[in-house]
Design an enzyme around this catalytic site. Structure first.
Site, short mmCIF file in Angstrom:
data_model
loop_
_atom_site.label_atom_id
_atom_site.label_comp_id
_atom_site.label_asym_id
_atom_site.label_seq_id
_atom_site.Cartn_x
_atom_site.Cartn_y
_atom_site.Cartn_z
N THR A 27 -43.53 61.69 -65.40
CA THR A 27 -43.26 62.42 -66.64
C THR A 27 -41.78 62.70 -66.84
O THR A 27 -41.27 62.64 -67.96
CB THR A 27 -44.01 63.78 -66.59
OG1 THR A 27 -45.40 63.50 -66.58
CG2 THR A 27 -43.68 64.65 -67.77
N ASP A 75 -46.53 55.51 -64.06
CA ASP A 75 -47.17 56.82 -64.04
C ASP A 75 -47.77 56.90 -62.64
O ASP A 75 -48.42 55.95 -62.20
CB ASP A 75 -48.27 56.84 -65.12
CG ASP A 75 -48.97 58.17 -65.21
OD1 ASP A 75 -48.99 58.74 -66.31
OD2 ASP A 75 -49.53 58.63 -64.18
N SER A 77 -50.24 58.03 -61.34
CA SER A 77 -51.68 57.80 -61.16
C SER A 77 -51.93 56.34 -60.80
O SER A 77 -53.03 56.00 -60.33
CB SER A 77 -52.46 58.22 -62.41
OG SER A 77 -51.89 57.63 -63.55
N THR A 107 -45.85 63.63 -60.88
CA THR A 107 -46.40 64.72 -60.07
C THR A 107 -47.86 64.49 -59.65
O THR A 107 -48.30 65.08 -58.67
CB THR A 107 -46.34 66.06 -60.84
OG1 THR A 107 -47.09 65.94 -62.04
CG2 THR A 107 -44.92 66.46 -61.14
N ASP A 108 -48.57 63.63 -60.39
CA ASP A 108 -50.00 63.53 -60.10
C ASP A 108 -50.30 63.12 -58.67
O ASP A 108 -51.20 63.66 -58.05
CB ASP A 108 -50.68 62.56 -61.09
CG ASP A 108 -50.85 63.19 -62.47
OD1 ASP A 108 -50.78 64.43 -62.56
OD2 ASP A 108 -51.04 62.45 -63.45
N1 ASP Z 1 -49.08 61.43 -65.00
C1 ASP Z 1 -47.73 61.77 -64.61
C2 ASP Z 1 -47.40 61.04 -63.35
O1 ASP Z 1 -47.91 61.43 -62.32
C3 ASP Z 1 -47.60 63.23 -64.43
C4 ASP Z 1 -46.23 63.70 -64.00
O2 ASP Z 1 -45.33 62.94 -63.78
O3 ASP Z 1 -46.08 64.90 -63.89
O4 ASP Z 1 -46.61 60.12 -63.36
#
Ligand code: ASP
Length: 358
Positions: A27, A75, A77, A107-108
């Protein structure tokens, strides 16, 4: 990786005193697209622009850094064990050229990558700080600048010698962290181990007595095995639910492709009073599969056999994961199964603390 641009300070500093920032996606660098947020380009310039909005005193305290971007930004994920391996290899390749590393990650699955890096980079002799943000760099009120600022500060501390996560003013051991919130800035927690450091005003304070630095002496002894061996679903994660049946457990564990399983039991390590469940587990262990158990509770530890309801797990060959996070237990199974170790060695090492994960 693309060639590194420099921070304003970097050109006047020897490379060995700089921090290498590796941008993988997430993100923090995303921009709006027709289908929603997706990784955006030219992160180094955008990061420099964002950091130039920090108060002057904070800008002046930033260490010199260089930024490299992965060609394919993801991303998180979409991260897999091969992503973990690639990162470990890239850090290993550049290790002695930089004083520390900041990994920018979605963060995921950030805490999964951090835990895996910790096993691969055992004996690390400098900081690796993984960070990201809940809002993109350019979003109003973004947490990105603060997280980048703190991550760079901790990555410049030679006493910090392990893989950590910096987020929202807190420095966490990578192999002790979980993502605890899907929206709040304070998205990560270390439920069973104290903070390794924190931001106090404009200071970034590291608590060395809690870190690995004091225990580690000598050259790093990295283990970067071939994660292709476990990247096709060879390890499964099974959280119990009320009413789970032996045939369901068997459907996972009897598959010949499965080499290991992480079980998330109730409370202090209980499962339903059903001998057929234990039979399935005993059969899988007997076939040489590596089985480990942790709790579904984020805090506290499992004590296999403390209750009658958990009695029999050890006899069925299930290893106690103690107070490990799901991330730490799963990536440890992956790490051990990716190496040419005997089952006995794998079991022994699972029960031993390798990088302060248990
Ligand atoms: N879906 C994003 C990822 O993990 C969420 C994030 O970066 O906070 O890349």
């Amino acid at each position: 990786m693309a060639m590194p641009p420099y921070s304003p300070l970097a050109e006047s500093m020897p490379a060995q005193e700089r921090i290498l920032v590796i941008y993988t996606g997430g993100t923090i660098g995303m921009q709006p697209h027709a289908e929603g947020l997706a990784p955006g380009g030219d992160f180094p310039t955008r990061m420099a622009a964002a950091l130039s909005r920090l108060p002057l005193v904070q800008q002046q305290s930033l260490p010199a850094y260089e930024v490299v971007s992965y060609v394919t930004l993801i991303d998180s994920s979409a991260a897999t064990p091969l992503t973990w391996q690639q990162l470990a290899r890239d850090i290993n390749d550049q290790l002695t050229a930089y004083a520390g590393f900041v990994i920018i990650h979605g963060t995921d699955t950030l805490s999964w990558t951090a835990a895996s890096l910790a096993y691969q980079l055992q004996g690390l002799d400098r900081p690796v700080v993984v960070t990201g943000s809940m809002l993109p760099l350019e979003a109003p009120g973004s947490d990105a600048m603060d997280n980048l600022h703190g991550a760079l500060q901790f990555a410049a501390k030679p006493a910090l010698q392990e893989v950590t996560i910096y987020f929202s003013g807190q420095l966490l051991r990578g192999a002790r962290a979980i993502k605890q919130h899907s929206e709040a800035a304070n998205a990560f927690a270390s439920p069973n181990y104290p903070l390794l450091g924190e931001r106090v005003g404009d200071d970034f304070v590291y608590y060395p007595s809690r870190g690995l630095g004091l225990q580690q002496r000598g050259a790093p002894r990295f283990e970067i095995p071939d994660y292709r061996l476990i990247s096709q679903g060879e390890i499964v994660r099974i959280a119990l639910w009320p009413g789970i049946s032996a045939w369901q457990l068997d459907a996972w564990l009897s598959d010949t492709r499965v080499k290991g399983a992480l079980l998330q039991l109730w409370g202090a390590g209980n499962l339903p009073d059903d001998p057929d469940l234990l039979d399935v587990l005993a059969r899988a262990s007997g076939e040489g599969k590596l089985l480990a158990a942790i709790s579904q509770c984020p805090q506290g530890s499992v004590h296999l056999g403390a209750y009658a309801a958990g009695h029999g797990l050890s006899d069925a060959g299930v290893l106690s994961g103690d107070a490990m996070t799901p991330e730490a237990a799963f990536t440890k199974l992956a790490h051990l199964l990716a190496q040419p170790l005997t089952l006995e060695d794998q079991r022994q090492r699972f029960l031993t603390s390798l990088i302060g994960e248990r």
